[in-house]
Design an enzyme around this catalytic site. Structure first.
Site, short mmCIF file in Angstrom:
data_model
loop_
_atom_site.label_atom_id
_atom_site.label_comp_id
_atom_site.label_asym_id
_atom_site.label_seq_id
_atom_site.Cartn_x
_atom_site.Cartn_y
_atom_site.Cartn_z
N GLY A 68 45.50 40.92 43.66
CA GLY A 68 46.59 41.90 43.56
C GLY A 68 47.47 41.88 44.80
O GLY A 68 48.69 42.02 44.71
N SER A 69 46.86 41.68 45.96
CA SER A 69 47.63 41.65 47.22
C SER A 69 48.62 40.48 47.20
O SER A 69 49.77 40.64 47.63
CB SER A 69 46.71 41.49 48.43
N ASN A 147 45.56 54.60 44.66
CA ASN A 147 44.16 54.21 44.81
C ASN A 147 43.31 55.23 45.54
O ASN A 147 42.09 55.16 45.50
CB ASN A 147 44.07 52.86 45.53
N GLN A 177 45.75 49.64 40.19
CA GLN A 177 44.79 50.69 39.79
C GLN A 177 45.06 51.24 38.40
O GLN A 177 44.15 51.70 37.73
CB GLN A 177 44.79 51.86 40.80
N SER A 198 45.18 43.14 39.01
CA SER A 198 44.06 42.47 39.68
C SER A 198 42.82 42.54 38.79
O SER A 198 42.53 43.60 38.20
CB SER A 198 43.81 43.15 41.02
N HIS A 200 39.54 42.40 39.51
CA HIS A 200 38.29 43.06 39.91
C HIS A 200 38.33 44.59 39.85
O HIS A 200 37.40 45.26 40.24
CB HIS A 200 37.82 42.56 41.29
N CYS A 319 40.46 49.37 51.73
CA CYS A 319 41.42 48.69 52.61
C CYS A 319 41.83 49.53 53.79
O CYS A 319 42.20 49.02 54.83
CB CYS A 319 42.66 48.29 51.83
#
Ligand code: PLP
Length: 372
Positions: A68-69, A147, A177, A198, A200, A319
């Site tokens: 995602g980043s 998040n 999210q 993302s 995961h 994070c």
């Protein structure tokens, strides 16, 4: 172990693991034109179709990335470059994930003007956005769901504001999210020009993401090379992770989301009965994240005490765990001492009501012991 940290990462779903086991046997390079390669390509195509069905977009509007980043970085730097001649302004919020706020900060350091819209109480200030749009913008980047608080931001209102302004700004959304966790699954594609997701966070594996790019938007190549992923992101694809991503999306169905909502309601009810617990629940939210301020107990102390009881939760996001005071929680409007005592409980497909009972009792017991 009792795991209530699914916003950091989810346990992989059974279906994702089965898909990966199958993909392990398929080792051809998906760009090779022989049958071994075509088998690999077939798995990627299948996964892309699963994602496109879930989002209601065309398969060719999706690019697989490493996380995602990466998707956020590519969208932000790409949009800045694409729109550089039109505008050097960026509009975002004060509570974005670092994978959005940091690239935007880097652009600010390079001379872009950045306007950060307040999100007090988890509510995007739409009139501040409308005012900001009067000055035009290269792009707007606003997350779908936060998040740390679970707040769901009003993306259709952002779209309306951009259209009303006539400034032609692109809209990027960090949907990491919120993906699959909001009621109207088409909301992302209906309103956004780009959106990041993302694997995961929905039962896939770490290290796999995707970026939705609406047809007609010509972002510059993220990685130049052999021309994979529509020429935008060269590099041999992560066939195993991508295949598991597709299977995870298929598995994250109505039964999963309604189970999560049931657990959310049960947990909120349990937590709200305890003295000294303050729930920071926004009016509009996803049902996977609960922000809880525990009076008189520092979050890292609570975290460690729970960890020694075999329970995993987090203080803010994984994070921001090492980065000091959370800007998402200060943007929400919490005072510093409350931020320091706020934990995040996040729900996944496997959580049970029994686990909720244990979590609530342990939180209460530890808080009482530590306050003494
Ligand atoms: N955006 C949000 C809102 C997130 O919560 C996260 C991960 O926690 C990311 C982006 C980054 O995703 P990834 O871990 O796949 O890089």
């Amino acid at each position: 172990m009792i795991y209530f940290d699914s916003a950091a990462t989810t346990a992989p779903s059974k279906q994702a693991v089965i898909a990966a086991e199958n993909a392990f046997k398929i080792y051809g390079n998906p760009s090779s034109v022989h049958s071994a390669g075509l088998e690999g390509k077939k798995l990627i195509d299948q996964a892309r179709k699963s994602l496109s069905r879930a989002l209601s977009c065309k398969p060719e509007e999706l690019i697989f990335t490493s996380c995602g980043s990466e998707s956020n970085n590519q969208a932000i730097f790409g949009a800045a470059k694409l729109r550089l001649r039109r505008s050097k302004r960026i509009i975002t919020t004060d509570s974005e994930h670092p994978s959005v706020s940091e690239p935007i900060k880097a652009l600010e350091d390079e001379g872009f003007e950045v306007v950060r819209i307040p999100t007090v109480g988890g509510k995007l200030d739409v009139s501040a956005l409308e005012n900001a749009l009067e000055g035009g913008a290269a792009f707007v980047s606003i997350m779908l769901a936060n998040n740390e608080t679970g707040a769901k931001y009003d993306i259709p209102a952002v779209r309306r504001a951009i259209d009303k302004s006539g400034c032609g700004a692109l809209l990027h959304c960090d949907a990491v999210q919120g993906f699959l966790k909001i009621k109207d699954k088409r909301e992302i594609v209906k309103n956004c020009d780009m959106a990041s997701i993302s694997a995961h966070k929905i039962g896939g594996f770490k290290g796999v993401g995707a970026l939705y790019i609406k047809s007609g938007i010509k972002l510059p190549a993220f990685i130049k090379g052999g021309g994979q992923e529509n020429g935008l992101r060269s590099g041999t694809e992560n066939v195993i992770g991508i295949s598991a991503f597709g299977a995870a999306v298929e598995a994250f169905d109505e039964s999963v989301t309604s189970h999560i909502s049931e657990i959310y309601a049960y947990l909120v009810e349990g937590l709200s009965k305890k003295d000294g617990f303050k729930l920071n629940i926004p009016e509009n939210h996803i049902d996977t994240v609960i922000s809880l301020s525990v009076k008189g107990v520092r979050s890292e102390v609570m975290l460690n005490a729970l960890n020694s009881e075999g329970i995993c939760i987090s203080a803010g996001s994984a994070c921001s765990a090492r980065k000091g005071v959370s800007h998402a929680l200060s943007g929400f409007g919490l005072p510093k001492e409350e931020i320091e005592s706020t934990v995040r409980i996040s729900i996944g497909a496997n959580n049970t009501k029994e686990e909720c009972d244990i979590l609530v009792e342990k939180l209460d017991e530890i808080a009482k012991r530590l306050r003494r």
